[in-house]
Structures are given as structure tokens and as C-alpha cells.
Scaffold this active site. Structure first.
Site, PDB file in Angstrom:
ATOM      1  N   GLY A  72      28.635  66.040 -11.154  1.00  0.00           N
ATOM      2  CA  GLY A  72      27.699  66.352 -10.093  1.00  0.00           C
ATOM      3  C   GLY A  72      26.245  66.531 -10.587  1.00  0.00           C
ATOM      4  N   ASP A 111      34.024  60.812  -5.991  1.00  0.00           N
ATOM      5  CA  ASP A 111      34.824  60.575  -7.235  1.00  0.00           C
ATOM      6  C   ASP A 111      35.980  60.624  -7.297  1.00  0.00           C
ATOM      7  OD1 ASP A 111      33.230  60.698 -10.132  1.00  0.00           O
ATOM      8  OD2 ASP A 111      35.301  61.070 -10.254  1.00  0.00           O
ATOM      9  N   ASP A 127      27.219  56.016 -11.007  1.00  0.00           N
ATOM     10  CA  ASP A 127      27.243  56.332 -12.618  1.00  0.00           C
ATOM     11  C   ASP A 127      28.677  56.104 -13.074  1.00  0.00           C
ATOM     12  OD1 ASP A 127      25.984  56.971 -15.027  1.00  0.00           O
ATOM     13  OD2 ASP A 127      26.596  58.973 -15.026  1.00  0.00           O
ATOM     14  N   LYS A 163      25.215  52.072 -13.043  1.00  0.00           N
ATOM     15  CA  LYS A 163      25.514  51.853 -14.643  1.00  0.00           C
ATOM     16  C   LYS A 163      26.283  50.523 -14.839  1.00  0.00           C
ATOM     17  CE  LYS A 163      27.852  55.090 -16.749  1.00  0.00           C
ATOM     18  NZ  LYS A 163      27.982  56.444 -17.457  1.00  0.00           N
TER      19      LYS A 163
END
EC number: 2.1.1.166
Length: 208
Positions: free
Chosen positions: A61, A81, A122, A162
């Protein structure tokens, strides 16, 4: 087994001596990754009050905390996620495997008819240490994230992800450049030197 234990001990030592880990604990952020986004934000001003944002690979988070604070009460944040994530006020969290269509549909349903201003990711696969295995997995996630971004972004929207240098990177970069007005690479100082991770930033989505 001895080698793994030694490697684990080295990781733990590096982790607890890491100034960004210590700073995260002090500032109340859930992970050191928060500072990567904060550094990119300071340079590029991606996140603004009232924006609608999707955060992929959100757990635990750290990026959602930063984003939620910056978009404020009038903003909207959808986080997802495969791992559990403790709730964050005003953040819609969807737990599940993003590579599965069922989870993708949940994200699209949460977005609804109104498109979003920004998609951030990410995400990274569980690394085996074997580039021939890890790079295809990482690029697969990047490709899925880009596909989602092209479906949910408003024209002019932005995309931050990413990415790891290696096989498939050049083709992916070319693909992103075809979809955004401006594409740049970012390597925050909080990203460990030995890490091959970078962040690719696409600004000004050209539209589906």
C-alpha cells in the site's frame, strides 16, 4: 540451504540498515516504495487533487498511501494486488490475480464509464533469479498493464510502470511510444543501485 540462509541474512541486514526503510517507518508509510513514487512526483507532478487513478501491484500500500493523500477527498483510487492489503480510507481495493480475466473485469467494472487520469504499476513477478524465466514474466505483466491503461485512460492521461531492462524491453518501449505523446525513463534514488528496475513514464495518452 546454507547459501539461502546466508542470502536471507544479508537481505535482512540490508533491509534494516536501509535509510528509506527507516524513513518509511518514521513517516508512517507501509513500504520504502513510497519514496520512489514521491521522487517521481516531485519531478513530474503526475498526481493532482481530484484525479482518478488505478494502482496495480498495490500491496502493501505504499503507492496507494501517497496517491490517496495527493488526490484528496474529491479523487478516486482503485488499487489491486494478488496479495492482501490493509484498507486505506477512500481506496477501492480489488484482491486477485491481475492476469486472470475475472479480476480484470472487476477493475473495469470499478472504473465504470468514466475513464481515469493515471495508471500506475509497481508490479513485479516473484523473481527466480534466472533472467530467462524472470524477464518474460515481468514483460507479460507490463504488457497487461499497458493493455489495461489503453482501455481506461482518458485522452491526455498518463502511465507509470516499473520495468526491467532485458529481452522484450525495446519492443515494449516502442509500443508505449506509439500510444503516448512523450515517454521518459526514471530511476529514483530510492531504487537500490543493484536493482535492474526502472520506471517508464508515458505522458499524454493519444486515445484508444
Amino acid at each position: 540451504m546454507v547459501q539461502r540462509s546466508k542470502s536471507s541474512a544479508n537481505w535482512l541486514r540490508e533491509h534494516f540498515n536501509d535509510p528509506f526503510v527507516k524513513q518509511a517507518q518514521k513517516d508512517g508509510y507501509r513500504s520504502r516504495a513510497s519514496y520512489k513514487l514521491l521522487e517521481i512526483q516531485e519531478k513530474d507532478r503526475l498526481i493532482r487533487p481530484g484525479m482518478s487513478v488505478i494502482d496495480l501491484g498495490a500491496a502493501p500500500g505504499g503507492w496507494s498511501q501517497v496517491t490517496s493523500r495527493l488526490i484528496g477527498g474529491q479523487g478516486r483510487l482503485i488499487a489491486s494486488d494478488i496479495l492482501e492489503m490493509d484498507s486505506i480510507p477512500d481506496v477501492t481495493f480489488i484482491q486477485g490475480d491481475f492476469t486472470q480475466d475475472e479480476v480484470l473485469q472487476q477493475i473495469l467494472q470499478a472504473v465504470g464509464d468514466s475513464h481515469v487520469d493515471l495508471v500506475i504499476s509497481d508490479m513485479a513477478p516473484n523473481m527466480s533469479g534466472t533472467p530467462a524465466v524472470d524477464m518474460p514474466r515481468a514483460m507479460f505483466l507490463c504488457e497487461l498493464a499497458l493493455d489495461l491503461a489503453t482501455r481506461v485512460l482518458k485522452p491526455g492521461g498518463d502511465f507509470l510502470i516499473k520495468i526491467f531492462q532485458g529481452e522484450g524491453f525495446d519492443m515494449y518501449l516502442k509500443d508505449v511510444r506509439s500510444k503516448f505523446d512523450k515517454v521518459q525513463m526514471r530511476k529514483p534514488s530510492s531504487s537500490r543501485d543493484r536493482s535492474r528496475e526502472q520506471y517508464l513514464l508515458g505522458k499524454g495518452f493519444k486515445g484508444a
